[in-house]
Design a protein around this motif. Structure first.
Motif, PDB file in Angstrom:
ATOM      1  N   ASN A   1       0.753  -1.148   0.062  1.00  0.00           N
ATOM      2  CA  ASN A   1      -0.112  -0.024  -0.001  1.00  0.00           C
ATOM      3  C   ASN A   1       1.004   1.177  -0.067  1.00  0.00           C
ATOM      4  O   ASN A   1       2.170   1.286   0.072  1.00  0.00           O
ATOM      5  N   TYR A   2       0.512   2.508  -0.332  1.00  0.00           N
ATOM      6  CA  TYR A   2       1.026   3.541  -0.148  1.00  0.00           C
ATOM      7  C   TYR A   2       1.904   3.973   0.925  1.00  0.00           C
ATOM      8  O   TYR A   2       2.928   4.579   0.979  1.00  0.00           O
ATOM      9  N   ASP A   3       1.121   3.697   2.161  1.00  0.00           N
ATOM     10  CA  ASP A   3       2.058   3.685   3.512  1.00  0.00           C
ATOM     11  C   ASP A   3       3.579   2.871   3.392  1.00  0.00           C
ATOM     12  O   ASP A   3       4.497   3.303   3.810  1.00  0.00           O
TER      13      ASP A   3
ATOM     14  N   THR B   1       7.521   8.281  -2.177  1.00  0.00           N
ATOM     15  CA  THR B   1       6.399   9.236  -2.028  1.00  0.00           C
ATOM     16  C   THR B   1       5.962  10.350  -3.154  1.00  0.00           C
ATOM     17  O   THR B   1       6.500  10.011  -4.073  1.00  0.00           O
ATOM     18  N   SER B   2       4.847  10.780  -2.697  1.00  0.00           N
ATOM     19  CA  SER B   2       4.179  11.603  -4.037  1.00  0.00           C
ATOM     20  C   SER B   2       5.061  12.921  -4.272  1.00  0.00           C
ATOM     21  O   SER B   2       5.143  13.548  -5.353  1.00  0.00           O
TER      22      SER B   2
ATOM     23  N   VAL C   1      11.894  -0.391  -9.812  1.00  0.00           N
ATOM     24  CA  VAL C   1      12.308   0.965  -9.119  1.00  0.00           C
ATOM     25  C   VAL C   1      11.096   1.895  -9.844  1.00  0.00           C
ATOM     26  O   VAL C   1      10.574   2.537  -9.281  1.00  0.00           O
ATOM     27  N   SER C   2      11.062   1.626 -11.214  1.00  0.00           N
ATOM     28  CA  SER C   2      10.248   2.507 -12.075  1.00  0.00           C
ATOM     29  C   SER C   2       8.871   2.214 -11.560  1.00  0.00           C
ATOM     30  O   SER C   2       7.967   3.250 -11.344  1.00  0.00           O
ATOM     31  N   SER C   3       8.471   1.072 -11.527  1.00  0.00           N
ATOM     32  CA  SER C   3       6.980   0.844 -11.113  1.00  0.00           C
ATOM     33  C   SER C   3       6.761   1.168  -9.557  1.00  0.00           C
ATOM     34  O   SER C   3       5.712   1.856  -9.479  1.00  0.00           O
TER      35      SER C   3
ATOM     36  N   GLY D   1       0.764   8.544  -5.322  1.00  0.00           N
ATOM     37  CA  GLY D   1       0.060   8.023  -4.049  1.00  0.00           C
ATOM     38  C   GLY D   1      -0.942   7.155  -3.892  1.00  0.00           C
ATOM     39  O   GLY D   1      -1.731   7.180  -3.123  1.00  0.00           O
ATOM     40  N   GLN D   2      -0.401   5.901  -4.664  1.00  0.00           N
ATOM     41  CA  GLN D   2      -1.096   4.731  -4.725  1.00  0.00           C
ATOM     42  C   GLN D   2      -0.374   3.541  -4.293  1.00  0.00           C
ATOM     43  O   GLN D   2       0.904   3.781  -4.251  1.00  0.00           O
ATOM     44  N   GLY D   3      -0.702   2.446  -3.938  1.00  0.00           N
ATOM     45  CA  GLY D   3      -0.083   1.233  -3.640  1.00  0.00           C
ATOM     46  C   GLY D   3       0.264   0.623  -4.985  1.00  0.00           C
ATOM     47  O   GLY D   3       0.031   1.044  -6.135  1.00  0.00           O
ATOM     48  N   ILE D   4       0.745  -0.601  -4.748  1.00  0.00           N
ATOM     49  CA  ILE D   4       1.324  -1.339  -6.048  1.00  0.00           C
ATOM     50  C   ILE D   4       0.758  -2.680  -5.822  1.00  0.00           C
ATOM     51  O   ILE D   4       0.851  -3.509  -4.518  1.00  0.00           O
TER      52      ILE D   4
END
Length: 112
Positions: free
Chosen positions: A9-11, A19-20, A46-48, A56-59
């Protein structure tokens, strides 16, 4: 996301330095970026991560492809010694930050 490995998640990304506002100086993320630049491997991962953090999203596992993960040393059989993935894991362990990203990448790499 069955079979794709868990996501971050973004956290999790922010804790690792994605970070954003960009990649934080002296973070796990900056170490991953430096290793990818110097070694020429793992740049796709790293790019992803950088892209997701900037939004500001998760992956999730579906956001990464197998060749990028393999290039970073994150494989079905584990993490390749001396790889970007190994360097990232060591940085996380030393800094105490980025555990969510570490766990996510290990999981995605092993299952994807």
């Amino acid at each position: 996301m069955s079979g794709q490995g868990k996501g971050a998640n973004y956290d999790d990304l922010s804790s690792a330095g994605y970070t954003s506002s960009g990649i934080q100086k002296d973070s796990v993320a900056s170490g991953m970026m430096s290793h990818a630049d110097l070694s020429g491997s793992g740049k796709g991962v790293v790019s992803s991560l950088q892209s997701a953090g900037a939004r500001g999203q998760g992956i999730s596992g579906s956001d990464m492809n197998r060749s990028d993960l393999s290039s970073a040393g994150l494989n079905h059989g584990g993490v390749t010694k001396g790889s970007g993935g190994a360097s990232m894991m060591s940085s996380v362990d030393k800094s105490g930050t980025g555990d969510g990203v570490k766990a996510s990448l290990q999981s995605v790499g092993a299952k994807k």
